[in-house]
Scaffold this motif. Structure first.
Motif: not given
Ligand SMILES: Cc1cc2nc3c(=O)[nH]c(=O)nc-3n(C[C@H](O)[C@H](O)[C@H](O)COP(=O)(O)OP(=O)(O)OC[C@H]3O[C@@H](n4cnc5c(N)ncnc54)[C@H](O)[C@@H]3O)c2cc1C
Length: 440
Positions: A14, A31, A33, A313
């Protein structure tokens, strides 16, 4: 409230979306939470993830925050034998590989740096939980409904809604997207915490990621988070975890003492300093994750497996690509198509297909994988592991992997079919309702 792009989720996907949209002068609202800083797993970056951070102009902030510098990844095979090392390398303008470094990040700190930066550069934050979308008469998404902390509901009108909600898969849960399928690693569980006093490599490799595996689909990670703390996790089938009938804590401690002689050597005393957490069924795929008025980013539509740290990434890179796609859309490109973001969708799908095939190949054909790594395709393997999964793919290495996996991604209609639908039909046919029920 009215904006051009409403971004659901203030995680890396985001915040990065907001900053790349700013570069085009496109206004957006985030947005979120949760109040940041908040805990999140996902701490090791690929080389190309570091490149995005640099592109956002944040290298100085990363160095100031003292995040450990990652120069490579070492993998230890069963019994601590057959280790291999992959350096982090970038492709220079000369087309050659050059040493590079990236970072390990404590996510509470990193995510806050990104979100604060997006806000400081001009994107407002709405603190609240998105719970529904608004649609036009034609069914296009045109806004988000948010429940604020004080219980009031705010409706945010937007030309495009970006779902960056991570594994919450906000738009998929509402049925806005196509169906959600389980991925190849859906029946895995990750159990993790942090330790102090672990023994690291000397010199340049001190803060690198280490992976240890015991057998197929049974592995653990070792990711330094600061001078003293190392993130550790064990990944295994849920069935194995249930068979053991142990608490998560006991399970993790015992596994760290048994899984692989190399990890035992590095953590002679397992002294956990953090809550033991777990994530199940993290592997899934959402079909038709873009459409009129919406795009899902990264984990919000697909996550394969954490083994090679592609998650951060993919979310951040897709955020960059989505900003490009939205800028074109606002200029009128593909606006009349039934799905104005179809090109973006297909491009992103092909990238994650590379990740999926890479991880599957590692587990299905370990000997061939080692031969690719050491002998036949060293440079191309380094490219894929760094995250160069979009342009120039499929490389000869990835094409050979697909041949050996008997997986045909060459035809357009084979792109991003849930792998389970061809290899494990019983998994892929499980729809979102069953998936949700199982998770509950
Ligand atoms: C066991 C495990 C180990 C991992 N290790 C690695 C690693 O070493 N390196 C790596 O690159 N990746 C790793 N990952 C993957 C990594 O955690 C994710 O790919 C990454 O966090 C994705 O980022 P994002 O911004 O898409 O989602 P997120 O980081 O999950 O952020 C989503 C945000 O949206 C908010 N949100 C959700 N729903 C709502 C709603 N309805 N309204 C408002 N806010 C909302 C949440 O609070 C959160 O802050 C791992 C995953 C797992 C399961």
């Amino acid at each position: 409230m009215k904006t051009t792009v409403a971004i659901i989720g203030g995680g890396p996907g985001g915040a990065t979306s907001a900053m790349f949209l700013q570069n085009y002068g496109i206004d957006s609202v985030i947005i979120e939470k949760e109040i940041f800083p908040r805990y999140h797993i996902g701490e090791s970056m690929t080389g190309e993830c570091g490149a995005i951070v640099r592109k956002l102009g944040l290298e100085d902030k990363m160095l100031k925050a003292n995040f450990p510098v990652k120069r490579g990844l070492t993998v230890y095979g069963t019994g601590g034998k057959n280790s291999w090392f992959v350096p982090v390398m970038r492709r220079g303008d000369d087309g050659k590989l050059h040493p590079q470094f990236t970072w390990q990040v404590r996510r509470s700190e990193f995510d806050k740096i990104l979100l604060d930066e997006a806000i400081a550069r001009g994107t407002p934050l709405v603190q609240g939980q998105a719970f529904d979308v608004s649609k036009t008469e034609n069914g296009a998404v045109c806004g988000v409904k948010v429940r604020l902390a004080d219980g009031r509901v705010e409706e945010i009108e937007a030309e495009v809604v970006l779902d960056c909600s991570g594994q919450s898969t906000f738009l998929a849960n509402l049925g806005v997207t196509g169906p959600k399928y389980r991925g190849n690693y859906d029946r895995q569980i990750a159990i993790f915490s942090q330790v102090k006093g672990a023994i690291r490599d000397e010199g340049d490799k001190k803060d690198d990621t280490i992976i240890f595996y015991k057998g197929k689909y049974h592995w653990s990670w070792f990711i330094p988070l600061d001078e003293e703390t190392v993130s550790v996790g064990v990944v295994i089938s849920s069935a194995y975890f249930q068979e053991k009938n142990e608490s998560k804590r006991d399970f993790l401690i015992r596994e760290l003492r048994e899984l692989n002689p190399e990890i035992v050597k590095r953590i002679p005393e397992v002294h956990l300093i953090e809550e033991v957490r777990s994530i199940v069924n993290y592997s899934f795929q959402v079909r038709e994750f873009t459409g009129p008025g919406f795009i899902c980013i990264g984990d919000a539509h697909r996550f394969v497996d954490p083994i090679f740290s592609f998650g951060l990434y993919v979310s951040m890179k897709e955020a960059q690509f989505a900003a490009d796609a939205i800028a074109k859309y606002l200029d009128g490109v593909d606006r009349d198509l039934p799905n104005p973001f179809i090109r973006h969708q297909q491009f992103c799908e092909k990238g994650i297909d590379v990740v999926e095939d890479f991880v599957d190949f590692f587990w299905e054909q370990p000997l061939a994988f080692a031969a690719f790594m050491h002998v036949r395709h060293f440079d191309e393997m380094i490219d894929s592991l760094a995250g160069r999964i979009y342009d120039g793919q499929p490389s000869p290495a990835v094409s050979s992997m697909r041949k050996l996996l008997k997986r045909n991604r060459a035809e357009e209609n084979q792109v991003s079919l849930p792998a389970g639908s061809r290899y494990h039909p019983e998994r892929a046919e499980i729809g979102i309702e069953d998936y949700q029920r199982m998770k509950d």
